[in-house]
Scaffold this motif. Structure first.
Motif, PDB file in Angstrom:
ATOM      1  N   GLY A 103     -38.631  -7.535  10.192  1.00 12.82           N
ATOM      2  CA  GLY A 103     -39.365  -6.721   9.463  1.00 12.82           C
ATOM      3  C   GLY A 103     -40.380  -6.053  10.472  1.00 12.82           C
ATOM      4  O   GLY A 103     -41.005  -4.895   9.844  1.00 12.82           O
ATOM      5  N   ARG A 104     -40.706  -6.447  11.672  1.00 13.60           N
ATOM      6  CA  ARG A 104     -41.851  -5.943  12.292  1.00 13.60           C
ATOM      7  C   ARG A 104     -41.378  -6.186  13.648  1.00 13.60           C
ATOM      8  O   ARG A 104     -41.897  -7.072  14.441  1.00 13.60           O
ATOM      9  CB  ARG A 104     -43.242  -6.773  12.099  1.00 13.60           C
ATOM     10  N   LEU A 105     -40.450  -5.283  14.185  1.00 15.25           N
ATOM     11  CA  LEU A 105     -40.113  -5.241  15.468  1.00 15.25           C
ATOM     12  C   LEU A 105     -41.006  -5.119  16.700  1.00 15.25           C
ATOM     13  O   LEU A 105     -41.953  -4.046  16.427  1.00 15.25           O
ATOM     14  CB  LEU A 105     -38.796  -4.383  15.611  1.00 15.25           C
ATOM     15  N   SER A 132     -34.935   0.347   8.178  1.00 13.86           N
ATOM     16  CA  SER A 132     -36.110   1.549   8.608  1.00 13.86           C
ATOM     17  C   SER A 132     -36.468   1.154   9.890  1.00 13.86           C
ATOM     18  O   SER A 132     -36.656   1.665  10.711  1.00 13.86           O
ATOM     19  CB  SER A 132     -36.917   1.736   7.752  1.00 13.86           C
ATOM     20  N   GLU A 133     -36.816  -0.224  10.048  1.00  4.65           N
ATOM     21  CA  GLU A 133     -37.325  -0.699  11.504  1.00  4.65           C
ATOM     22  C   GLU A 133     -36.087  -0.366  12.612  1.00  4.65           C
ATOM     23  O   GLU A 133     -36.485  -0.044  13.616  1.00  4.65           O
ATOM     24  CB  GLU A 133     -37.880  -2.003  11.361  1.00  4.65           C
ATOM     25  N   MET A 134     -34.900  -1.080  12.140  1.00  4.86           N
ATOM     26  CA  MET A 134     -33.817  -0.776  13.246  1.00  4.86           C
ATOM     27  C   MET A 134     -33.834   0.599  13.561  1.00  4.86           C
ATOM     28  O   MET A 134     -33.515   1.040  14.666  1.00  4.86           O
ATOM     29  CB  MET A 134     -32.792  -1.275  12.458  1.00  4.86           C
ATOM     30  N   ALA A 179     -33.084   5.493   5.362  1.00  5.32           N
ATOM     31  CA  ALA A 179     -33.381   5.279   6.682  1.00  5.32           C
ATOM     32  C   ALA A 179     -33.355   6.218   7.652  1.00  5.32           C
ATOM     33  O   ALA A 179     -33.382   6.081   8.856  1.00  5.32           O
ATOM     34  CB  ALA A 179     -32.853   3.749   7.215  1.00  5.32           C
ATOM     35  N   ASP A 180     -32.734   7.438   7.066  1.00  5.38           N
ATOM     36  CA  ASP A 180     -32.450   8.665   7.741  1.00  5.38           C
ATOM     37  C   ASP A 180     -31.337   8.240   9.083  1.00  5.38           C
ATOM     38  O   ASP A 180     -31.575   8.787  10.249  1.00  5.38           O
ATOM     39  CB  ASP A 180     -33.761   9.228   8.423  1.00  5.38           C
ATOM     40  N   LEU A 181     -30.277   7.559   8.433  1.00  7.81           N
ATOM     41  CA  LEU A 181     -29.334   7.325   9.370  1.00  7.81           C
ATOM     42  C   LEU A 181     -27.926   8.046   8.685  1.00  7.81           C
ATOM     43  O   LEU A 181     -27.753   8.063   7.491  1.00  7.81           O
ATOM     44  CB  LEU A 181     -29.050   5.832   9.197  1.00  7.81           C
ATOM     45  N   GLU A 182     -27.011   8.544   9.662  1.00 12.54           N
ATOM     46  CA  GLU A 182     -25.770   9.031   9.139  1.00 12.54           C
ATOM     47  C   GLU A 182     -24.784   8.088   9.521  1.00 12.54           C
ATOM     48  O   GLU A 182     -24.691   7.617  10.687  1.00 12.54           O
ATOM     49  CB  GLU A 182     -25.677  10.338  10.005  1.00 12.54           C
TER      50      GLU A 182
END
Length: 235
Positions: A103-105, A132-134, A179-182
């Motif tokens: 959660g906190r990379l 989202s962190e990833m 997460a703004d991923l496609e």
């Protein structure tokens, strides 16, 4: 995270691979590794972060193929097993294991080409924030798997000591949007539950696997599959 105390126990780490990937469980291990390699493609010289790397099954595999890999996990005993695996494989100098919170990379934005998170999201209590962190630390790709709702997985998830979060396709799509991923591709597998394979001798497990694969490849397969592999790209 669900089941942190269970997951981090010394005896769980020591027995983890033997309990899950011996007997018919080896077929699960083979399928998961193939899913990772198919999605990531040629890995040589790629910067890869594995979230929840555990005992290093995928971390070591990717390092053996020339990737520069960081494996992150919350469990110290699991990481120790991973370091021993890497030493046995002769790749300890080509990867790094770190203890940390997904959660906190502890990395700047865009630090890695690819993020891999296998056997992680069924434990995630805040999947949107983790994904989202990833996305934040990935330049190109995030690859992960989920256990699916309304499948055989739901029949025995109650028995798992850490619990298990199950996902619908709609929920995964919402997570990707947030997460703004496609979505670049997805594969779906294992109509029969993992637990059946783990309790079955090798030869019989192979016959069961053939039947399972035929079911998954049928027109109804994507609805019956209990596991999905999601290959996503950074826009």
């Amino acid at each position: 995270m669900k089941g942190q105390e269970w997951y981090q126990a010394d005896d769980i780490a020591q027995e983890y691979d033997d309990k899950r990937f011996s007997k018919g469980g080896r077929l699960i291990d083979q399928r998961e590794k193939r899913a990772v390699l198919d999605a990531v493609g040629p890995v040589e010289d790629r910067d890869v972060l594995e979230i929840a790397c555990g005992t290093g099954r995928f971390t070591t595999m990717l390092a053996e193929r020339g990737a520069d890999v960081v494996g992150l996990d919350i469990s110290g005993p699991m990481l120790q097993q991973g370091r021993e695996r890497a030493r046995d494989a002769g790749v300890a100098d080509h990867l790094e294991f770190m203890r940390g919170d997904a959660g906190r990379l502890p990395f700047p934005d865009d630090s890695f080409d690819t993020i891999v998170a296998m056997r992680f999201f069924h434990l995630a209590d805040q999947p949107a924030s983790f994904l989202s962190e990833m996305r934040r630390v990935s330049r190109e790709q995030v690859f992960f798997d989920t256990f699916n709702r309304y499948t055989t997985r739901s029949l025995y998830t109650w028995a798992l000591p850490m619990g298990s979060r199950l996902y619908s396709k709609a929920e995964v799509n919402r997570l990707l949007d947030s997460a703004d991923l496609e979505l670049a591709g997805a594969e779906h597998d294992f109509a029969l539950p993992y637990g059946l394979y783990r309790q079955t001798p090798n030869r019989l497990a192979s016959l069961i696997r053939d039947l399972d694969t035929a079911v998954v490849r049928s027109p109804l397969g994507k609805y019956l599959a209990s596991v999905s592999y999601w290959n996503t790209q950074v826009p």
